[in-house]
Design a protein around this motif. Sequence first.
Motif, PDB file in Angstrom:
ATOM      1  N   GLY A  79      11.352  15.867  18.956  1.00 43.90           N
ATOM      2  CA  GLY A  79      11.032  16.098  17.545  1.00 43.90           C
ATOM      3  C   GLY A  79       9.588  15.804  17.224  1.00 43.90           C
ATOM      4  O   GLY A  79       8.977  16.446  16.381  1.00 43.90           O
ATOM      5  N   GLY A  80       8.985  14.844  17.915  1.00 41.55           N
ATOM      6  CA  GLY A  80       7.590  14.495  17.674  1.00 41.55           C
ATOM      7  C   GLY A  80       6.620  15.536  18.170  1.00 41.55           C
ATOM      8  O   GLY A  80       5.458  15.549  17.787  1.00 41.55           O
ATOM      9  N   CYS A  81       7.061  16.416  19.030  1.00 34.53           N
ATOM     10  CA  CYS A  81       6.181  17.447  19.591  1.00 34.53           C
ATOM     11  C   CYS A  81       6.226  18.741  18.792  1.00 34.53           C
ATOM     12  O   CYS A  81       5.593  19.713  19.154  1.00 34.53           O
ATOM     13  N   MET A  82       6.967  18.776  17.748  1.00 33.59           N
ATOM     14  CA  MET A  82       7.107  19.991  16.957  1.00 33.59           C
ATOM     15  C   MET A  82       6.376  19.835  15.626  1.00 33.59           C
ATOM     16  O   MET A  82       6.221  18.756  15.117  1.00 33.59           O
ATOM     17  N   SER A  83       5.954  20.914  15.084  1.00 39.09           N
ATOM     18  CA  SER A  83       5.364  20.926  13.752  1.00 39.09           C
ATOM     19  C   SER A  83       5.899  22.146  13.018  1.00 39.09           C
ATOM     20  O   SER A  83       6.425  23.065  13.635  1.00 39.09           O
ATOM     21  N   PRO A  84       5.736  22.140  11.716  1.00 39.32           N
ATOM     22  CA  PRO A  84       6.182  23.329  10.990  1.00 39.32           C
ATOM     23  C   PRO A  84       5.322  24.533  11.357  1.00 39.32           C
ATOM     24  O   PRO A  84       4.200  24.373  11.834  1.00 39.32           O
ATOM     25  N   PRO A  85       5.831  25.714  11.149  1.00 41.83           N
ATOM     26  CA  PRO A  85       5.032  26.908  11.441  1.00 41.83           C
ATOM     27  C   PRO A  85       3.747  26.936  10.615  1.00 41.83           C
ATOM     28  O   PRO A  85       3.745  26.527   9.457  1.00 41.83           O
ATOM     29  N   ARG A  86       2.684  27.342  11.198  1.00 41.74           N
ATOM     30  CA  ARG A  86       1.396  27.539  10.515  1.00 41.74           C
ATOM     31  C   ARG A  86       1.096  29.027  10.657  1.00 41.74           C
ATOM     32  O   ARG A  86       0.494  29.462  11.627  1.00 41.74           O
ATOM     33  N   ILE A  87       1.565  29.794   9.690  1.00 45.22           N
ATOM     34  CA  ILE A  87       1.501  31.253   9.769  1.00 45.22           C
ATOM     35  C   ILE A  87       0.149  31.752   9.259  1.00 45.22           C
ATOM     36  O   ILE A  87      -0.235  31.498   8.124  1.00 45.22           O
ATOM     37  N   MET A  88      -0.541  32.476  10.128  1.00 49.06           N
ATOM     38  CA  MET A  88      -1.789  33.128   9.752  1.00 49.06           C
ATOM     39  C   MET A  88      -1.471  34.598   9.478  1.00 49.06           C
ATOM     40  O   MET A  88      -0.682  35.205  10.198  1.00 49.06           O
ATOM     41  N   ARG A  89      -2.072  35.150   8.416  1.00 53.65           N
ATOM     42  CA  ARG A  89      -1.792  36.538   8.029  1.00 53.65           C
ATOM     43  C   ARG A  89      -3.110  37.303   7.904  1.00 53.65           C
ATOM     44  O   ARG A  89      -4.055  36.847   7.281  1.00 53.65           O
ATOM     45  N   ASP A  90      -3.109  38.497   8.496  1.00 52.56           N
ATOM     46  CA  ASP A  90      -4.249  39.399   8.354  1.00 52.56           C
ATOM     47  C   ASP A  90      -4.104  40.081   7.001  1.00 52.56           C
ATOM     48  O   ASP A  90      -3.131  40.808   6.768  1.00 52.56           O
ATOM     49  N   PRO A  91      -5.051  39.866   6.073  1.00 51.75           N
ATOM     50  CA  PRO A  91      -4.909  40.442   4.735  1.00 51.75           C
ATOM     51  C   PRO A  91      -4.953  41.971   4.707  1.00 51.75           C
ATOM     52  O   PRO A  91      -4.431  42.582   3.779  1.00 51.75           O
ATOM     53  N   GLU A  92      -5.533  42.578   5.717  1.00 51.69           N
ATOM     54  CA  GLU A  92      -5.629  44.032   5.742  1.00 51.69           C
ATOM     55  C   GLU A  92      -4.356  44.698   6.259  1.00 51.69           C
ATOM     56  O   GLU A  92      -3.911  45.703   5.710  1.00 51.69           O
ATOM     57  N   THR A  93      -3.772  44.143   7.308  1.00 49.32           N
ATOM     58  CA  THR A  93      -2.615  44.791   7.933  1.00 49.32           C
ATOM     59  C   THR A  93      -1.294  44.084   7.645  1.00 49.32           C
ATOM     60  O   THR A  93      -0.233  44.669   7.840  1.00 49.32           O
ATOM     61  N   GLY A  94      -1.373  42.817   7.241  1.00 47.67           N
ATOM     62  CA  GLY A  94      -0.153  42.045   7.016  1.00 47.67           C
ATOM     63  C   GLY A  94       0.429  41.446   8.288  1.00 47.67           C
ATOM     64  O   GLY A  94       1.471  40.796   8.264  1.00 47.67           O
ATOM     65  N   THR A  95      -0.236  41.648   9.410  1.00 44.40           N
ATOM     66  CA  THR A  95       0.211  41.088  10.678  1.00 44.40           C
ATOM     67  C   THR A  95       0.161  39.568  10.605  1.00 44.40           C
ATOM     68  O   THR A  95      -0.748  38.999  10.012  1.00 44.40           O
ATOM     69  N   THR A  96       1.156  38.911  11.220  1.00 45.22           N
ATOM     70  CA  THR A  96       1.202  37.459  11.189  1.00 45.22           C
ATOM     71  C   THR A  96       1.222  36.875  12.605  1.00 45.22           C
ATOM     72  O   THR A  96       1.663  37.519  13.551  1.00 45.22           O
ATOM     73  N   VAL A  97       0.721  35.643  12.704  1.00 47.47           N
ATOM     74  CA  VAL A  97       0.715  34.874  13.953  1.00 47.47           C
ATOM     75  C   VAL A  97       1.055  33.438  13.592  1.00 47.47           C
ATOM     76  O   VAL A  97       0.588  32.914  12.581  1.00 47.47           O
ATOM     77  N   ASP A  98       1.888  32.783  14.411  1.00 47.49           N
ATOM     78  CA  ASP A  98       2.244  31.387  14.187  1.00 47.49           C
ATOM     79  C   ASP A  98       1.337  30.503  15.034  1.00 47.49           C
ATOM     80  O   ASP A  98       1.426  30.505  16.254  1.00 47.49           O
ATOM     81  N   CYS A  99       0.455  29.741  14.392  1.00 42.37           N
ATOM     82  CA  CYS A  99      -0.429  28.809  15.099  1.00 42.37           C
ATOM     83  C   CYS A  99       0.187  27.413  15.185  1.00 42.37           C
ATOM     84  O   CYS A  99      -0.397  26.519  15.771  1.00 42.37           O
ATOM     85  N   GLY A 100       1.357  27.217  14.598  1.00 44.99           N
ATOM     86  CA  GLY A 100       1.996  25.904  14.616  1.00 44.99           C
ATOM     87  C   GLY A 100       3.157  25.867  15.569  1.00 44.99           C
ATOM     88  O   GLY A 100       3.106  26.434  16.655  1.00 44.99           O
ATOM     89  N   SER A 101       4.200  25.225  15.144  1.00 45.16           N
ATOM     90  CA  SER A 101       5.422  25.082  15.944  1.00 45.16           C
ATOM     91  C   SER A 101       5.112  24.546  17.326  1.00 45.16           C
ATOM     92  O   SER A 101       5.437  25.149  18.333  1.00 45.16           O
ATOM     93  N   ARG A 102       4.479  23.388  17.374  1.00 43.02           N
ATOM     94  CA  ARG A 102       4.065  22.790  18.645  1.00 43.02           C
ATOM     95  C   ARG A 102       5.270  22.376  19.463  1.00 43.02           C
ATOM     96  O   ARG A 102       5.707  21.250  19.429  1.00 43.02           O
ATOM     97  N   SER A 103       5.780  23.284  20.231  1.00 41.16           N
ATOM     98  CA  SER A 103       6.961  22.979  21.030  1.00 41.16           C
ATOM     99  C   SER A 103       6.762  23.345  22.488  1.00 41.16           C
ATOM    100  O   SER A 103       7.697  23.688  23.184  1.00 41.16           O
ATOM    101  N   GLU A 104       5.541  23.264  22.977  1.00 43.16           N
ATOM    102  CA  GLU A 104       5.264  23.618  24.364  1.00 43.16           C
ATOM    103  C   GLU A 104       5.789  22.523  25.280  1.00 43.16           C
ATOM    104  O   GLU A 104       5.371  21.384  25.201  1.00 43.16           O
ATOM    105  N   TRP A 105       6.705  22.872  26.159  1.00 42.10           N
ATOM    106  CA  TRP A 105       7.284  21.896  27.080  1.00 42.10           C
ATOM    107  C   TRP A 105       6.287  21.447  28.125  1.00 42.10           C
ATOM    108  O   TRP A 105       6.402  20.365  28.672  1.00 42.10           O
ATOM    109  N   THR A 106       5.286  22.258  28.412  1.00 42.37           N
ATOM    110  CA  THR A 106       4.338  21.905  29.464  1.00 42.37           C
ATOM    111  C   THR A 106       3.308  20.903  28.994  1.00 42.37           C
ATOM    112  O   THR A 106       2.629  20.303  29.808  1.00 42.37           O
TER     113      THR A 106
END
Length: 70
Positions: free
Chosen positions: A16-43
Motif C-alpha cells: 500500500g505504501g508503494c501506490m499513489s493515486p492516479p496523476r492523469i495528464m491530459r493533452d488539451p488538444e486531443t484529449g489523450t490521457t496518460v497516468d503519471c501516478g499509480s506507483r505500483s512498480e514491483w521492480t
Amino acid sequence: MTWRCVAVLVVAFGIGGCMSPPRIMRDPETGTTVDCGSRSEWTNWFGFANVKKERDCIAAYQHDGWRLSR
C-alpha cells in the motif's frame, strides 16, 4: 498475534505504501490521457524513487503543454 498475521500486515502495508493515486495528464488538444501516478512498480521497492519518476513524468508532459486533470 501470530507471526503469520504480522507477516501479512507487513506485506499489506508495504504494498500500500508503494501506490499513489492516479496523476492523469491530459493533452488539451486531443484529449489523450496518460497516468503519471499509480506507483505500483514491483521492480522498484523504494517508494521515494517512484515519487521522483512521478514528478519527472508530470514535468515532461507539462513542458509539452499537457495539463494535470483534476
